[in-house]
Design an enzyme around this catalytic site. Structure first.
Site, PDB file in Angstrom:
ATOM      1  N   GLN A 198       1.255   3.835   5.983  1.00  0.00           N
ATOM      2  CA  GLN A 198       2.709   3.959   5.835  1.00  0.00           C
ATOM      3  C   GLN A 198       3.252   4.951   6.856  1.00  0.00           C
ATOM      4  O   GLN A 198       4.274   4.700   7.495  1.00  0.00           O
ATOM      5  CB  GLN A 198       3.043   4.490   4.436  1.00  0.00           C
ATOM      6  CG  GLN A 198       2.796   3.520   3.330  1.00  0.00           C
ATOM      7  CD  GLN A 198       4.071   2.767   3.017  1.00  0.00           C
ATOM      8  OE1 GLN A 198       4.621   2.094   3.875  1.00  0.00           O
ATOM      9  NE2 GLN A 198       4.549   2.888   1.812  1.00  0.00           N
ATOM     10  N   GLY A 242       6.630   9.694  -2.795  1.00  0.00           N
ATOM     11  CA  GLY A 242       7.062   8.515  -2.032  1.00  0.00           C
ATOM     12  C   GLY A 242       6.913   8.733  -0.548  1.00  0.00           C
ATOM     13  O   GLY A 242       7.221   9.807  -0.016  1.00  0.00           O
ATOM     14  N   GLY A 249       3.344  -5.179   1.636  1.00  0.00           N
ATOM     15  CA  GLY A 249       2.216  -5.038   2.549  1.00  0.00           C
ATOM     16  C   GLY A 249       1.782  -3.585   2.602  1.00  0.00           C
ATOM     17  O   GLY A 249       0.886  -3.207   3.348  1.00  0.00           O
ATOM     18  N   ALA A 260       6.486   3.419  -5.595  1.00  0.00           N
ATOM     19  CA  ALA A 260       5.272   3.934  -6.241  1.00  0.00           C
ATOM     20  C   ALA A 260       5.619   4.842  -7.411  1.00  0.00           C
ATOM     21  O   ALA A 260       5.043   4.721  -8.500  1.00  0.00           O
ATOM     22  CB  ALA A 260       4.405   4.674  -5.222  1.00  0.00           C
ATOM     23  N   GLY A 281       7.343   5.814   1.834  1.00  0.00           N
ATOM     24  CA  GLY A 281       7.704   4.601   2.569  1.00  0.00           C
ATOM     25  C   GLY A 281       8.595   4.831   3.762  1.00  0.00           C
ATOM     26  O   GLY A 281       8.595   4.038   4.702  1.00  0.00           O
ATOM     27  N   GLU A 282       9.398   5.874   3.727  1.00  0.00           N
ATOM     28  CA  GLU A 282      10.390   6.032   4.783  1.00  0.00           C
ATOM     29  C   GLU A 282      10.247   7.299   5.594  1.00  0.00           C
ATOM     30  O   GLU A 282      10.697   7.373   6.743  1.00  0.00           O
ATOM     31  CB  GLU A 282      11.795   5.922   4.172  1.00  0.00           C
ATOM     32  CG  GLU A 282      12.076   4.482   3.789  1.00  0.00           C
ATOM     33  CD  GLU A 282      13.172   4.304   2.744  1.00  0.00           C
ATOM     34  OE1 GLU A 282      14.241   3.838   3.122  1.00  0.00           O
ATOM     35  OE2 GLU A 282      12.937   4.599   1.568  1.00  0.00           O
ATOM     36  N   ASN A 303      -3.360   7.011  -2.549  1.00  0.00           N
ATOM     37  CA  ASN A 303      -4.408   6.357  -1.764  1.00  0.00           C
ATOM     38  C   ASN A 303      -4.249   6.775  -0.308  1.00  0.00           C
ATOM     39  O   ASN A 303      -3.349   6.310   0.384  1.00  0.00           O
ATOM     40  CB  ASN A 303      -4.270   4.831  -1.908  1.00  0.00           C
ATOM     41  CG  ASN A 303      -5.345   4.072  -1.146  1.00  0.00           C
ATOM     42  OD1 ASN A 303      -5.833   4.524  -0.101  1.00  0.00           O
ATOM     43  ND2 ASN A 303      -5.720   2.916  -1.654  1.00  0.00           N
TER      44      ASN A 303
HETATM   45 MO1  MOS Z   1      14.259   0.581   2.257  1.00  0.00          MO
HETATM   46  S1  MOS Z   1      15.664   0.544   3.758  1.00  0.00           S
HETATM   47  O1  MOS Z   1      15.150   1.159   0.937  1.00  0.00           O
HETATM   48  O2  MOS Z   1      13.690  -0.975   2.003  1.00  0.00           O
END
Ligand code: MOS
Length: 750
Positions: free
Chosen positions: A650, A714, A478, A521, A716-717, A643
């Site tokens: 994110q 990256g 997502g 990514a 995501g986190e 993007n």
């Molecule tokens: Mo993340 S906790 O590596 O999906």
């Protein structure tokens, strides 16, 4: 909400990369056409519901399934008494925990409350759900280990912590560093058990055709599913196909293959029909992992000028008695600040709980709460501005590895953030800022996350009509995988994004790493980029030797691509379209290239991380302790932003979770029985719209030539890392109360 992002200066103006492109799958999602695991239409589908243990430790004495079996619609009841024998040991080549076998229902041993003890399969979901309540299980109970504090004497050092990091590290002499300090702090932070709650619950449909199994499974990693399921069922890997075009969030809980996937597969085999197992929200509290409880002692020593002389971060967490997992809470502390004397350790206490497992920014999220709160405490003890303290301890190289940074823009993030946020309006004294009767506080914290890349494969095709097709096993949680892959392929082949079709989430496509670890990514996009470049070279080679091509004899380096054609640089008229090339060469299937992309040795030469700075304002009601957050700013430097629109989401999502972690989230264990008393979203509080302020997410420009060819770090986190500490620090600034135990609920302020 505002958003701004600076563009990458070196990119051509017609580049798709760097544009805030809408999600290519957005329309499918808002119209309901995107199909999630539980939604695949299936003829003759049976529904299965898991039966969960009601004790935390012991053995199953007997199971009476007779009433369940007689219940309307029931097709089968599977328990350890009639389940097929599964593999219980890993194939020798398995090194990764996510490729392990998943034996389920293999014996009578109970290790935690909520453990799967059976599966009821019926014609309808309701029939299965009702019949599951009729299964009677008698247990021989044993005394479970449930209390963290009471079991601290059983804490031990695991051989390694999650992601392969060393358990303990030490530099210099901590005691000497502490003695040399002018100011010392020695404080302990605690974080509760927290649970992953992706909006799409875990679900699997299993379908057998002969000896071939297809799983429609909500997962972050189709390839690991395929391997684990095949070895657990002792069938060839190529007989298992895992399909997952869309995922409604995972946050780590969908990286490992879960037991219900195996249950669906064995049930479908046993009854000769497709079987769906869709977990309920409550069931997910005992079978898809959680963030472990942590206790983190921080000892910091510094000179008057703020320079650290000593630094210790000692974490103790709980782990399952049956599966070791140690969250890497201290890894951020090892690389974040310059300090000659340091100690970072991890210990785990085995308890009869479901296995703790990765959850967004495992380690960095709870570890940063301790680290960034402690840095704030030190700043107040020294009477140094908290931003300034961090700047003064900025390490020129990675203090742990000694490697140079591939790039590190932490200070720029703080400077940019301070300007945008109006940090200069902050009065240094805690409790000194007010708006009416509300106490106002400003807080900051650093964020960081490793920039990783893993081997990843992709197939790219140019079709005879000039459209481009990308196939790769990756999943889109997502977060925008479809979209960024589209952008990368569009640029690399010089076609408009509308001409690119990306298909992912299928183990029949070339393998990739998980969508996890913030390496998605960087891994997938690099592979697609390389495949596109190889494809362009193949087409260029065709035309260079082609007497009928305007590009005949052109140098390979002189050929470029745009608008669906190849042409010579600076001479756009000398060229031809992909369509024309393929027509003339009778390439009726188009041209395809597969690339198996591998990281180079950058990780051996550089320390590679994204960095960021959080700024938050809180307002605290002095009478009730109610905390509101009027605004939050997060400034991130994460290399090239593919993007800005999906990237912003994110970061905002990470910040939302950080706020939730700071103020709301806590799974409460009943230590008498081992059950979670708030094990459902009704009582496990997460931040809702009313809790979430005006969040601004900003990226500072950063061109990192080392991380990977596209310069991606990256994202995501990193958004959650440090966010909870920033809130806690702002609360201290507002109230003068330092809360070291999450979540910070109003009662703790009164
Ligand atoms: Mo993340 S906790 O590596 O999906």
């Amino acid at each position: 909400m505002q958003f701004s992002a600076q563009s990458n200066a070196d990119k051509p103006t017609n580049s798709a990369i760097g544009k805030p492109m809408d999600r290519t799958d957005g329309r499918l999602k808002v119209t309901g056409a995107a199909r999630y695991a539980a939604e695949f239409p299936m003829k003759n589908l049976a529904h299965a519901v898991v039966v969960r243990s009601t004790i935390a430790r012991g053995r199953i004495q007997s199971i009476d399934t007779s009433a369940a079996e007689k219940s309307p619609g029931v097709i089968a009841v599977i328990t350890h008494l009639n389940a097929p024998k599964l593999a219980t040991t890993d194939p020798p080549e398995v090194s990764d925990r996510y490729l392990k076998v998943i034996p389920v229902l293999q014996d009578d041993r109970i290790n935690h409350y909520g453990q799967h003890v059976g599966l009821v399969v019926a014609k309808t979901f309701e029939q299965a759900q009702y019949a599951a309540t009729l299964v009677r299980v008698a247990y021989t109970q044993e005394r479970p280990a449930l209390e963290f504090a009471a079991n601290l004497n059983r804490a031990y050092a695991p051989e390694r912590i999650n992601a392969g990091y060393p358990t303990d590290t030490q530099q210099g002499d901590l005691e000497r560093g502490l003695s040399a300090a002018d100011v010392r702090i020695d404080v302990t932070y605690t974080t509760p058990i927290e649970h992953n709650n992706p909006i799409e619950p875990h679900a699997t449909i299993a379908v057998w055709e002969g000896d071939r199994l297809t799983l429609y499974n909500s997962t972050q990693h189709v390839d690991a599913n395929q391997t684990s399921v095949a070895s657990t069922l002792r069938i060839p890997k190529q007989n298992v196909r895992v399909v997952c075009p869309y995922v409604g969030g995972g946050f780590g809980s969908k990286v490992p293959t879960r037991e219900h996937v195996i249950l669906a597969a064995i049930a479908a085999k046993q009854i000769g029909r497709p079987v769906k197992v869709a977990l309920s929200r409550a069931q997910m509290f005992t079978c898809v992992g959680h963030r472990p409880h942590s206790q983190q002692r921080m000892r910091l020593g510094a000179k008057r000028d703020g320079r650290l002389t000593a630094f210790a971060h000692e974490s103790i967490m709980e782990t399952a008695v049956f599966d070791e997992f140690a969250e890497q809470n201290g890894v951020m502390s090892r690389m974040m600040y310059e300090c000659p004397n340091s100690l970072v350790t991890h210990r785990i206490v085995p308890l009869n709980l479901e296995r703790a497992m990765i959850m967004r920014a495992p380690g960095e999220a709870p570890g940063s709460f301790a680290l960034e709160s402690a840095m704030d405490e030190l700043a107040y003890a020294l009477k140094i501005d908290p931003i300034e303290l961090r700047v003064r301890n900025e390490p020129p190289r990675d203090p742990e590895s000694g490697l140079p940074w591939s790039s590190r823009s932490l200070v720029q993030c703080f400077r940019e953030g301070a300007k945008r946020f109006g940090w200069e309006k902050r009065l240094a004294e805690p409790g000194s800022m007010r708006e009416g009767r509300y106490l106002i506080g400003y807080g900051v914290a650093s964020a960081t996350f490793p920039a990783r890349r893993r081997p990843s494969s992709a197939i790219v095709r140019v079709l005879p009509d000039g459209r481009v097709q990308v196939h790769t096993g990756a999943t889109d949680l997502g977060t925008g995988t479809y979209t960024v892959l589209t952008q990368v392929a569009a640029d690399a082949l010089g076609v408009p994004p509308e001409r690119v079709q990306v298909e992912i989430g299928d183990s029949n496509f070339p393998p990739t790493p998980a969508s996890g670890g913030s390496f998605g990514a960087a891994s997938f996009c690099t592979a697609v980029q390389e495949a596109c470049v190889a494809l362009r070279q193949r087409l260029a080679a065709l035309v260079r030797d082609d007497a009928n091509s305007p590009l005949r004899g052109a140098n390979e380096e002189a050929i470029t691509a745009a608008d669906g054609r190849l042409f010579t640089k600076g001479q756009p008229a000398r060229g031809e379209s992909y369509v024309a090339i393929m027509q003339r060469h009778n390439l009726a299937q188009g041209v395809e290239v597969r690339v198996d992309s591998k990281p180079d040795d950058a990780a051996q030469k550089f320390s590679m991380h994204a960095f960021g700075a959080h700024f938050v304002q809180v307002s605290v009601d002095p009478d009730t302790g109610v905390i509101r957050i009027p605004r939050f700013l997060c400034v991130i430097a994460a290399g090239r932003i593919l993007n800005p629109k999906t990237a912003r989401s994110q970061i905002v999502g990470g910040v939302v979770w950080g706020i939730s972690m700071a103020l709301h989230e806590e799974t409460l264990l009943d230590a008498r029985y081992g059950n979670y008393v708030n094990g459902n979203l009704g009582e496990y509080h997460v931040a809702v719209n009313a809790d979430i302020p005006d969040i601004d997410a900003v990226f500072v420009e950063e061109n990192d030539p080392h991380v990977n060819p596209l310069g991606i770090k990256g994202i995501g986190e990193i958004g959650i890392v440090g966010a909870a500490a920033a809130v806690a620090n702002a609360i201290f600034h507002a109230t003068g109360k330092r809360i070291r135990d999450l979540p910070i609920t109003p009662d703790k302020l009164l």
